[in-house]
Motif scaffolding. Structure first.
Motif, mmCIF file in Angstrom:
data_model
loop_
_atom_site.group_PDB
_atom_site.id
_atom_site.type_symbol
_atom_site.label_atom_id
_atom_site.label_comp_id
_atom_site.label_asym_id
_atom_site.label_seq_id
_atom_site.Cartn_x
_atom_site.Cartn_y
_atom_site.Cartn_z
ATOM 1 N N GLY A 134 42.747 30.988 35.264
ATOM 2 C CA GLY A 134 44.076 30.513 34.928
ATOM 3 C C GLY A 134 44.886 31.707 34.468
ATOM 4 N N ALA A 135 44.686 32.085 33.182
ATOM 5 C CA ALA A 135 45.403 33.233 32.643
ATOM 6 C C ALA A 135 44.835 34.536 33.162
ATOM 7 C CB ALA A 135 45.309 33.209 31.127
ATOM 8 N N GLY A 136 43.595 34.515 33.577
ATOM 9 C CA GLY A 136 42.977 35.739 34.050
ATOM 10 C C GLY A 136 41.776 36.165 33.219
ATOM 11 N N GLN A 137 41.555 35.520 32.069
ATOM 12 C CA GLN A 137 40.434 35.898 31.201
ATOM 13 C C GLN A 137 39.102 35.777 31.922
ATOM 14 O OE1 GLN A 137 41.690 37.381 28.508
ATOM 15 N NE2 GLN A 137 40.793 36.038 26.976
ATOM 16 N N HIS A 138 38.869 34.611 32.519
ATOM 17 C CA HIS A 138 37.594 34.408 33.198
ATOM 18 C C HIS A 138 37.520 35.260 34.464
ATOM 19 C CE1 HIS A 138 34.007 32.718 34.822
ATOM 20 N NE2 HIS A 138 34.633 32.190 35.858
ATOM 21 N N GLY A 139 38.642 35.429 35.129
ATOM 22 C CA GLY A 139 38.656 36.272 36.325
ATOM 23 C C GLY A 139 38.312 37.712 35.984
ATOM 24 N N VAL A 140 38.881 38.210 34.896
ATOM 25 C CA VAL A 140 38.589 39.579 34.479
ATOM 26 C C VAL A 140 37.120 39.699 34.063
ATOM 27 C CG1 VAL A 140 39.047 41.301 32.684
ATOM 28 C CG2 VAL A 140 40.960 40.168 33.840
ATOM 29 N N ALA A 141 36.633 38.723 33.319
ATOM 30 C CA ALA A 141 35.233 38.773 32.897
ATOM 31 C C ALA A 141 34.303 38.740 34.113
ATOM 32 C CB ALA A 141 34.925 37.604 31.948
ATOM 33 N N THR A 142 34.633 37.889 35.085
ATOM 34 C CA THR A 142 33.793 37.796 36.279
ATOM 35 C C THR A 142 33.841 39.091 37.084
ATOM 36 O OG1 THR A 142 34.214 35.420 36.371
ATOM 37 C CG2 THR A 142 33.342 36.439 38.362
ATOM 38 N N ALA A 143 35.041 39.637 37.241
ATOM 39 C CA ALA A 143 35.175 40.904 37.969
ATOM 40 C C ALA A 143 34.378 42.004 37.267
ATOM 41 C CB ALA A 143 36.648 41.289 38.077
ATOM 42 N N THR A 144 34.368 41.946 35.939
ATOM 43 C CA THR A 144 33.620 42.927 35.149
ATOM 44 C C THR A 144 32.119 42.831 35.416
ATOM 45 O OG1 THR A 144 35.297 42.848 33.418
ATOM 46 C CG2 THR A 144 33.107 43.628 32.769
ATOM 47 N N ALA A 145 31.594 41.611 35.332
ATOM 48 C CA ALA A 145 30.158 41.417 35.554
ATOM 49 C C ALA A 145 29.774 41.790 36.984
ATOM 50 C CB ALA A 145 29.769 39.968 35.251
ATOM 51 N N CYS A 146 30.663 41.503 37.928
ATOM 52 C CA CYS A 146 30.363 41.822 39.324
ATOM 53 C C CYS A 146 30.382 43.334 39.553
ATOM 54 C CB CYS A 146 31.353 41.125 40.262
ATOM 55 S SG CYS A 146 31.063 39.351 40.343
ATOM 56 N N ALA A 147 31.279 44.021 38.860
ATOM 57 C CA ALA A 147 31.282 45.485 38.961
ATOM 58 C C ALA A 147 29.969 46.034 38.404
ATOM 59 C CB ALA A 147 32.475 46.062 38.196
ATOM 60 N N LEU A 148 29.577 45.502 37.266
ATOM 61 C CA LEU A 148 28.348 45.985 36.616
ATOM 62 C C LEU A 148 27.115 45.733 37.476
ATOM 63 C CD1 LEU A 148 26.991 47.068 33.964
ATOM 64 C CD2 LEU A 148 26.712 44.667 33.310
ATOM 65 N N LEU A 149 27.061 44.576 38.100
ATOM 66 C CA LEU A 149 25.845 44.180 38.827
ATOM 67 C C LEU A 149 25.984 44.332 40.341
ATOM 68 C CD1 LEU A 149 24.859 41.080 36.659
ATOM 69 C CD2 LEU A 149 23.868 43.371 36.607
ATOM 70 N N ASP A 150 27.048 44.988 40.787
ATOM 71 C CA ASP A 150 27.226 45.298 42.202
ATOM 72 C C ASP A 150 27.255 44.034 43.068
ATOM 73 O OD1 ASP A 150 27.550 46.758 44.509
ATOM 74 O OD2 ASP A 150 25.409 47.160 44.768
ATOM 75 N N LEU A 151 28.163 43.132 42.727
ATOM 76 C CA LEU A 151 28.331 41.903 43.511
ATOM 77 C C LEU A 151 29.764 41.853 44.058
ATOM 78 C CD1 LEU A 151 26.643 39.526 40.925
ATOM 79 C CD2 LEU A 151 25.727 40.028 43.208
ATOM 80 N N ASP A 152 29.922 41.312 45.256
ATOM 81 C CA ASP A 152 31.273 41.112 45.785
ATOM 82 C C ASP A 152 31.940 39.986 45.009
ATOM 83 O OD1 ASP A 152 30.720 43.001 47.694
ATOM 84 O OD2 ASP A 152 30.068 41.533 49.183
ATOM 85 N N CYS A 153 33.224 40.138 44.737
ATOM 86 C CA CYS A 153 33.898 39.177 43.857
ATOM 87 C C CYS A 153 35.261 38.776 44.411
ATOM 88 C CB CYS A 153 34.075 39.811 42.473
ATOM 89 S SG CYS A 153 34.886 38.749 41.285
ATOM 90 N N VAL A 154 35.457 37.473 44.550
ATOM 91 C CA VAL A 154 36.756 36.936 44.959
ATOM 92 C C VAL A 154 37.225 35.978 43.867
ATOM 93 C CG1 VAL A 154 37.972 35.489 46.628
ATOM 94 C CG2 VAL A 154 36.284 37.159 47.426
ATOM 95 N N VAL A 155 38.433 36.197 43.371
ATOM 96 C CA VAL A 155 38.960 35.343 42.302
ATOM 97 C C VAL A 155 40.157 34.550 42.832
ATOM 98 C CG1 VAL A 155 39.946 35.258 39.996
ATOM 99 C CG2 VAL A 155 38.197 36.957 40.535
ATOM 100 N N TYR A 156 40.093 33.247 42.708
ATOM 101 C CA TYR A 156 41.221 32.387 43.075
ATOM 102 C C TYR A 156 42.085 32.148 41.841
ATOM 103 C CZ TYR A 156 39.006 31.587 47.537
ATOM 104 O OH TYR A 156 38.477 31.772 48.780
ATOM 105 N N MET A 157 43.369 32.316 42.030
ATOM 106 C CA MET A 157 44.303 32.200 40.906
ATOM 107 C C MET A 157 45.586 31.567 41.413
ATOM 108 S SD MET A 157 45.309 35.425 38.491
ATOM 109 C CE MET A 157 46.178 35.241 36.927
#
Lengths: 427, 269
Positions: A134-157
């Motif tokens: 929504g605001a981006g908090q969860h999207g940013v957190a998810t993008a962060t974890a995906c960067a750390l663990l080398d996962l592709d990440c798509v965020v719908y907003m």
């Protein structure tokens, strides 16, 4: 309470549970008549796989140790419990303790959930993660974890939100995520979830939907709650250490309800501790512009679970409203519906103005700028403190920091000339 | 006529049934009635749909792609109300085609499952397709539908396990809706090979007819699917045709599809 008791007895008999607390849903994910799986058949196999894998993971010492390591060394846990004396003076003189989830990496409680689920994605051998924000908090957190663990990440907003939160879009992109604006429906959080579900149906073989709150179809409400339970467990230890006793009440804001369910669960077996959830009252419940699903909604099914939600007389989902994007959601996690019906937790609504008052008050009395979501919990503490008096001890979940809300705050309070003046004072 | 009889009659003609979908109230209630009639009528040469799937427009259609989302949204913006569904069902029933309703669960939950089943049955509806209600959660619905003699049409998907196919077939009636691909509704350029495999796997568990939907958009597709399925379900392509050419286009398209499902009518599936 009969249903609850038999439920508890059945669950207690389940072997191998790492942290049994007697409050798990039935095997179909039902908390009383809430929860379950109101999902397309195409996704049921993935939900089953997720539920199985999660059960194994949470009983696997290696998985548990790896998650604990990340939470400690990467996210910065445990988060402190800070006594807010000057703020407490405005809350009827009550002792107010703040659980500082705002000090976690990425600035909110959201990191607890995404690290756990991202580790689970690795374990399931999937490569691609999708999420809503929504605001981006969860999207940013998810993008962060995906960067750390080398996962592709798509965020719908929602397209409305990508405009309102352009800086968070930039943060997610910097972290390597693809942000897809959603312009269907009301172009906000619920539509972002719809679009993520559509993606998931088409790509479920290699994709995990990393849902950001304790809502949705089983096992999400259970899994997300358990990943946030550390908030409550730490808080309970900390408040005992600070005061030698348990608090009178634990207060948290409730949108989907993940931070609230996490902190509530630290105290759920302490019957003397009131659990109080504060919903988004927006412009007031009578205005029809709010996000208070528990306080003024009715039961229905949305995004995979039965719970309370905002809907019209035809069962069409209504648009929620809140000054806080994180609470701007017409539903709520099913366990909250259950806790509301059983009376174990109580829920109230806080208006935009009350939340913004608490937002500024905490900033000025404690030097802590809270997320506007968390400011709803603070406003609840001001009310509860006034009701309970100076003997009361309150624990408030400060679920996130307010940096992301500075645009909103600047406009609301007229803090920068360009933002204009909205009638609030200029002090 | 019951759904059982519709599929039995089509089978006697050695062909698949044609099942057409449009949202109720799209673009307006009177227009949608014309579209549904056209869908059944076909042209002077070939009849159209045997079964009409009347979609209940919903604010959050997670199983639908952009075409049906947009059409449903348009119906809602034009003021469609759930109570108008039943008159539309009556109108379709009068054409002689078999009306079923396709709906997300929340509007039924909100209306009250028993009341919904009662009103639908009274209007001449034969069953309900429930894209986001799996049998695991359907106790209340199954009871209401049995009480009012409505068929309970559940979906199966390529990802369904054998155990779930058996369970879903056991709970369903009328026919089973096989989602041809993993994905949402929308016309596609080809009908996935996974559809044939899913129909084969489903048949191992049930005598119920199996209809195939998702992605069917031409008479060619319809003919192809008709070779291995008992029903060919067309939705988004009808919406697109209605937008382009109105009721006349829908009638023409229904006849084309009707010829498609009859093309190989001498071959044994």
């Amino acid at each position: 309470m009969t249903a609850r008791d038999s439920d508890t007895a059945r669950r207690a008999a389940t072997p191998g549970e790492a942290t049994p607390d007697g409050h798990d849903p039935d095997p179909g994910g039902h908390f009383g008549s809430y929860g379950g799986r109101f999902m397309p058949e195409a996704l049921i196999a993935a939900q089953d796989e997720l539920a199985d894998e999660y059960e194994k993971a949470r009983n696997d010492p290696e998985f548990v140790a790896e998650l604990e390591r990340l939470l400690r060394d990467y996210a910065g846990r445990p988060s402190p419990l800070t006594e807010a004396e000057r703020f407490g003076a405005h809350a009827g003189g009550a002792r107010v303790f703040l659980k500082r989830e705002d000090l976690n990496h990425t600035g909110s409680h959201k990191i607890n959930n995404v690290l756990g689920q991202a580790l689970l994605v690795k374990r399931m051998g999937k490569r691609r993660v999708i999420a809503e924000t929504g605001a981006g908090q969860h999207g940013v957190a998810t993008a962060t974890a995906c960067a750390l663990l080398d996962l592709d990440c798509v965020v719908y907003m929602g397209a409305t939100d990508t405009e309102r939160q352009a800086l968070n879009v930039a943060r997610m992109r910097l972290l390597g995520a693809e942000v897809r604006p959603v312009d269907t429906g009301s172009a906000t959080l619920k539509d972002a979830i719809n679009e993520a579900l559509r993606d998931w149906v088409a790509n479920v073989a290699d994709t995990h939907y990393l849902l950001g709150t304790a809502a949705g179809a089983h096992p999400f409400p259970l899994m997300v709650r358990n990943l946030h339970r550390i908030i409550g467990e730490e808080s309970r230890e900390q408040v005992l250490r600070h005061t030698g006793g348990l608090p009178d009440a634990v207060v948290a804001c409730v949108g989907g309800g993940s931070n609230a369910i996490g902190i509530f669960h630290g105290f759920i077996d302490d019957p003397g501790v009131r659990l109080v959830g504060m919903e988004a009252g927006g412009h007031g419940l009578d205005s029809g512009e709010h996000g208070a699903a528990l306080t003024s909604g009715t039961p229905g099914t949305l995004h995979g679970a039965r719970s309370y939600l905002l809907q019209d007389e035809d069962g069409q989902i209504a648009e929620a409203y809140s000054i806080s994007a994180g609470l701007d959601y017409p539903g709520v996690g099913p366990e909250h519906a259950w806790l509301a019906d059983t009376g174990r937790a109580e829920y109230r609504a806080v208006t935009d103005d009350e939340a913004m008052h608490a937002f500024r008050l905490l900033s000025r009395t404690e030097g802590i700028i809270p997320a506007i979501e968390s400011a709803h919990a603070l406003a609840g503490a001001l009310r509860l403190g006034a009701e309970l008096g100076p003997e009361a001890v309150l624990v408030v979940n400060l679920s996130g920091r307010g940096d992301k809300d500075m645009d909103t705050a600047a406009q609301y309070f007229g803090l920068v000339p360009e933002a204009g003046i909205t009638g609030e004072d200029q002090r | 006529m019951s759904l059982h009889e519709v599929f039995r009659d089509c089978a006697a003609q050695r062909r698949a049934a044609l099942i057409g979908y449009l949202p109720a109230g799209f673009p307006t209630v009177p227009d949608s009635v014309e579209l549904f009639r056209a869908m059944v009528r076909g042209d002077g040469d070939t009849a159209g749909c045997d079964v009409v799937e009347i979609g209940l427009p919903y604010s959050d259609p997670v199983m639908d792609g952009p075409t049906i989302q947009t059409a449903s949204g348009e119906a809602l913006r034009n003021g469609f109300r759930v109570r108008q569904l039943f008159d539309i069902v009556s109108t379709v029933a009068e054409t002689g085609a078999a009306p079923v309703v396709m709906t997300y669960w929340n509007p039924v939950h909100h209306y009250g499952p028993d009341a919904f089943a009662r009103d639908l049955a009274a209007a001449g509806g034969l069953g309900v397709i429930t894209p986001d209600l799996v049998p695991d959660e359907a106790d209340e619905w199954l009871a209401a539908a049995r009480q009012h003699r409505l068929d309970r049409i559940f979906l199966v998907a390529p990802s369904s396990t054998e155990r779930r196919l058996a369970m879903t077939a056991g709970a369903g009636s009328g026919f089973l809706y096989a989602a041809s691909v993993m994905g949402v509704t929308g016309a596609r350029d080809s009908v996935s090979g996974s559809a044939r495999e899913l129909v084969r796997r489903t048949r191992a568990h049930t005598e119920l007819p199996v209809g195939v939907g998702l992605g069917v958009r031409t008479a060619e597709h319809a003919a192809e699917v008709a070779q291995f399925a008992d029903g060919v379900i067309v939705g988004s392509a009808f919406v697109e045709r209605a937008r382009q050419d109105g009721a006349a286009g829908v009638a023409e398209f229904a006849a084309d599809l009707g010829r498609g499902v009859r093309r190989n009518s001498t071959s044994i599936p």
